[in-house]
Enzyme design. Structure first.
Site, PDB file in Angstrom:
ATOM      1  N   ASN A  11       0.799  -1.241   0.000  1.00 44.66           N
ATOM      2  CA  ASN A  11       0.000   0.000   0.000  1.00 44.66           C
ATOM      3  C   ASN A  11       0.827   1.285   0.000  1.00 44.66           C
ATOM      4  O   ASN A  11       0.271   2.374  -0.097  1.00 44.66           O
ATOM      5  CB  ASN A  11      -0.995   0.018   1.190  1.00 44.66           C
ATOM      6  CG  ASN A  11      -1.938  -1.157   1.141  1.00 44.66           C
ATOM      7  OD1 ASN A  11      -2.577  -1.390   0.118  1.00 44.66           O
ATOM      8  ND2 ASN A  11      -2.015  -1.933   2.205  1.00 44.66           N
ATOM      9  N   ASN A  74      10.611  -0.306   4.931  1.00 39.99           N
ATOM     10  CA  ASN A  74       9.311  -0.010   5.525  1.00 39.99           C
ATOM     11  C   ASN A  74       8.431  -1.219   5.230  1.00 39.99           C
ATOM     12  O   ASN A  74       7.907  -1.350   4.122  1.00 39.99           O
ATOM     13  CB  ASN A  74       8.697   1.264   4.949  1.00 39.99           C
ATOM     14  CG  ASN A  74       7.407   1.625   5.684  1.00 39.99           C
ATOM     15  OD1 ASN A  74       6.812   0.785   6.363  1.00 39.99           O
ATOM     16  ND2 ASN A  74       6.969   2.866   5.547  1.00 39.99           N
ATOM     17  N   ALA A  77       2.248  -3.052   6.662  1.00 38.07           N
ATOM     18  CA  ALA A  77       1.487  -3.930   7.576  1.00 38.07           C
ATOM     19  C   ALA A  77       2.218  -5.239   7.880  1.00 38.07           C
ATOM     20  O   ALA A  77       1.977  -5.846   8.933  1.00 38.07           O
ATOM     21  CB  ALA A  77       0.106  -4.211   6.989  1.00 38.07           C
ATOM     22  N   HIS A  80       3.786  -6.084  11.398  1.00 40.03           N
ATOM     23  CA  HIS A  80       3.085  -6.517  12.599  1.00 40.03           C
ATOM     24  C   HIS A  80       2.856  -8.024  12.666  1.00 40.03           C
ATOM     25  O   HIS A  80       2.461  -8.522  13.715  1.00 40.03           O
ATOM     26  CB  HIS A  80       1.747  -5.765  12.700  1.00 40.03           C
ATOM     27  CG  HIS A  80       1.908  -4.287  12.476  1.00 40.03           C
ATOM     28  ND1 HIS A  80       2.711  -3.497  13.290  1.00 40.03           N
ATOM     29  CD2 HIS A  80       1.434  -3.446  11.496  1.00 40.03           C
ATOM     30  CE1 HIS A  80       2.693  -2.246  12.845  1.00 40.03           C
ATOM     31  NE2 HIS A  80       1.925  -2.189  11.752  1.00 40.03           N
ATOM     32  N   GLU A 101      14.743  -0.256   9.997  1.00 41.40           N
ATOM     33  CA  GLU A 101      13.281  -0.312   9.837  1.00 41.40           C
ATOM     34  C   GLU A 101      12.752   1.114   9.919  1.00 41.40           C
ATOM     35  O   GLU A 101      13.101   1.836  10.863  1.00 41.40           O
ATOM     36  CB  GLU A 101      12.691  -1.179  10.963  1.00 41.40           C
ATOM     37  CG  GLU A 101      11.171  -1.234  10.964  1.00 41.40           C
ATOM     38  CD  GLU A 101      10.622  -1.977  12.194  1.00 41.40           C
ATOM     39  OE1 GLU A 101      11.376  -2.729  12.850  1.00 41.40           O
ATOM     40  OE2 GLU A 101       9.422  -1.774  12.484  1.00 41.40           O
ATOM     41  N   HIS A 103       9.302   3.866   9.466  1.00 39.30           N
ATOM     42  CA  HIS A 103       7.857   4.083   9.321  1.00 39.30           C
ATOM     43  C   HIS A 103       7.608   5.568   9.140  1.00 39.30           C
ATOM     44  O   HIS A 103       8.268   6.404   9.781  1.00 39.30           O
ATOM     45  CB  HIS A 103       7.106   3.581  10.558  1.00 39.30           C
ATOM     46  CG  HIS A 103       7.279   2.120  10.778  1.00 39.30           C
ATOM     47  ND1 HIS A 103       6.592   1.171  10.060  1.00 39.30           N
ATOM     48  CD2 HIS A 103       8.121   1.437  11.597  1.00 39.30           C
ATOM     49  CE1 HIS A 103       6.981  -0.027  10.439  1.00 39.30           C
ATOM     50  NE2 HIS A 103       7.917   0.097  11.372  1.00 39.30           N
ATOM     51  N   SER A 105       4.529   7.034   9.730  1.00 34.04           N
ATOM     52  CA  SER A 105       3.794   7.409  10.943  1.00 34.04           C
ATOM     53  C   SER A 105       4.524   6.858  12.164  1.00 34.04           C
ATOM     54  O   SER A 105       5.522   6.140  12.023  1.00 34.04           O
ATOM     55  CB  SER A 105       2.371   6.826  10.882  1.00 34.04           C
ATOM     56  OG  SER A 105       2.424   5.398  10.971  1.00 34.04           O
ATOM     57  N   ARG A 110      -0.752   4.805  17.419  1.00 38.71           N
ATOM     58  CA  ARG A 110      -1.931   4.434  16.631  1.00 38.71           C
ATOM     59  C   ARG A 110      -2.624   3.204  17.246  1.00 38.71           C
ATOM     60  O   ARG A 110      -2.484   2.956  18.427  1.00 38.71           O
ATOM     61  CB  ARG A 110      -1.509   4.228  15.171  1.00 38.71           C
ATOM     62  CG  ARG A 110      -0.869   5.489  14.586  1.00 38.71           C
ATOM     63  CD  ARG A 110      -0.439   5.290  13.160  1.00 38.71           C
ATOM     64  NE  ARG A 110      -1.566   4.975  12.302  1.00 38.71           N
ATOM     65  CZ  ARG A 110      -1.454   4.415  11.088  1.00 38.71           C
ATOM     66  NH1 ARG A 110      -0.237   4.139  10.610  1.00 38.71           N
ATOM     67  NH2 ARG A 110      -2.508   4.143  10.376  1.00 38.71           N
ATOM     68  N   ARG A 114      -0.786  -2.078  15.869  1.00 40.09           N
ATOM     69  CA  ARG A 114       0.435  -1.532  15.239  1.00 40.09           C
ATOM     70  C   ARG A 114       1.583  -1.366  16.246  1.00 40.09           C
ATOM     71  O   ARG A 114       2.682  -0.987  15.873  1.00 40.09           O
ATOM     72  CB  ARG A 114       0.149  -0.158  14.612  1.00 40.09           C
ATOM     73  CG  ARG A 114      -0.876  -0.217  13.494  1.00 40.09           C
ATOM     74  CD  ARG A 114      -1.008   1.134  12.807  1.00 40.09           C
ATOM     75  NE  ARG A 114      -2.263   1.225  12.095  1.00 40.09           N
ATOM     76  CZ  ARG A 114      -2.476   0.773  10.857  1.00 40.09           C
ATOM     77  NH1 ARG A 114      -1.500   0.217  10.177  1.00 40.09           N
ATOM     78  NH2 ARG A 114      -3.657   0.891  10.282  1.00 40.09           N
TER      79      ARG A 114
HETATM   80  C1  DQA Z   1       3.571   2.125   8.213  1.00 34.98           C
HETATM   81  C2  DQA Z   1       2.809   1.801   9.512  1.00 34.98           C
HETATM   82  C3  DQA Z   1       2.097   0.470   9.400  1.00 34.98           C
HETATM   83  O1  DQA Z   1       1.377   0.193  10.592  1.00 34.98           O
HETATM   84  C4  DQA Z   1       1.114   0.490   8.247  1.00 34.98           C
HETATM   85  O2  DQA Z   1       0.512  -0.781   8.082  1.00 34.98           O
HETATM   86  C5  DQA Z   1       1.696   0.975   6.975  1.00 34.98           C
HETATM   87  C6  DQA Z   1       2.671   2.067   7.003  1.00 34.98           C
HETATM   88  C7  DQA Z   1       4.206   3.543   8.251  1.00 34.98           C
HETATM   89  O3  DQA Z   1       5.071   3.788   7.416  1.00 34.98           O
HETATM   90  O4  DQA Z   1       3.823   4.375   9.061  1.00 34.98           O
HETATM   91  O5  DQA Z   1       1.329   0.529   5.888  1.00 34.98           O
HETATM   92  O6  DQA Z   1       4.624   1.184   8.072  1.00 34.98           O
END
Ligand code: DQA
Length: 144
Positions: A11, A74, A77, A80, A101, A103, A105, A110, A114
């Site tokens: 995504n 990154n 999802a 997790h 690693e 991210h 966000s 959240r 997560r």
């Molecule tokens: C993410 C955080 C994940 O929880 C989420 O599923 C994502 C993006 C982030 O970059 O903040 O797809 O990895």
């Protein structure tokens, strides 16, 4: 010039239109351009990729292991719950490759699902919560 693989999970190709209040307004193309340009400034060569496919992501980790390339990941999802991706990532440190690693966000602020990363324990370090700057901070660290 040292190469870095910057790998993105499911995504993340939708950046810009996907939940902009969470992930910001930068598109995936903006992310690729920012990483490529920052890497160049640091004397690195960045190969930025995205996939929705767990098997493809794992095969890219294998490629990094075989070629001894540091990775910025990154896992989206997969962070997790993907033990298969974690097992692949564990082989990176055994091959003396760094794994950062990242991210966009801050997953800890959240939903509860997560809060756990199955990847972090096998990563060299984790950078989260700084938008696409998380990747640029990771590049700076790899260059140091
Ligand atoms: C993410 C955080 C994940 O929880 C989420 O599923 C994502 C993006 C982030 O970059 O903040 O797809 O990895």
């Amino acid at each position: 010039m040292a190469k870095v693989l910057i790998l993105n999970g499911p995504n993340l190709s939708r950046l810009g239109s996907r939940e902009p209040e969470v992930y910001g307004s930068a598109s995936y193309t903006d992310l690729v351009n920012a990483c490529t340009s920052k890497a160049q400034d640091l004397g690195l060569s960045a190969d930025v990729r995205q996939t929705n496919d767990e098997a493809e992501l794992i095969s890219w980790i294998h490629e990094a292991i075989d070629s001894k390339i540091d990775v910025i990941l990154n896992p989206a999802a997969f962070t997790h719950y993907s033990y298969a991706l974690r097992d692949a990532c564990a082989m990176l440190s055994a091959a003396d490759c760094k794994l950062i690693e990242v991210h966009i966000s801050n997953p800890h602020s959240r939903e509860e699902f997560r809060h756990n990363s199955v990847i972090s324990a096998v990563a060299t370090g984790v950078i989260a919560g700084f938008g696409i700057d998380s990747y640029l901070l990771a590049l700076t660290q790899l260059a140091s």
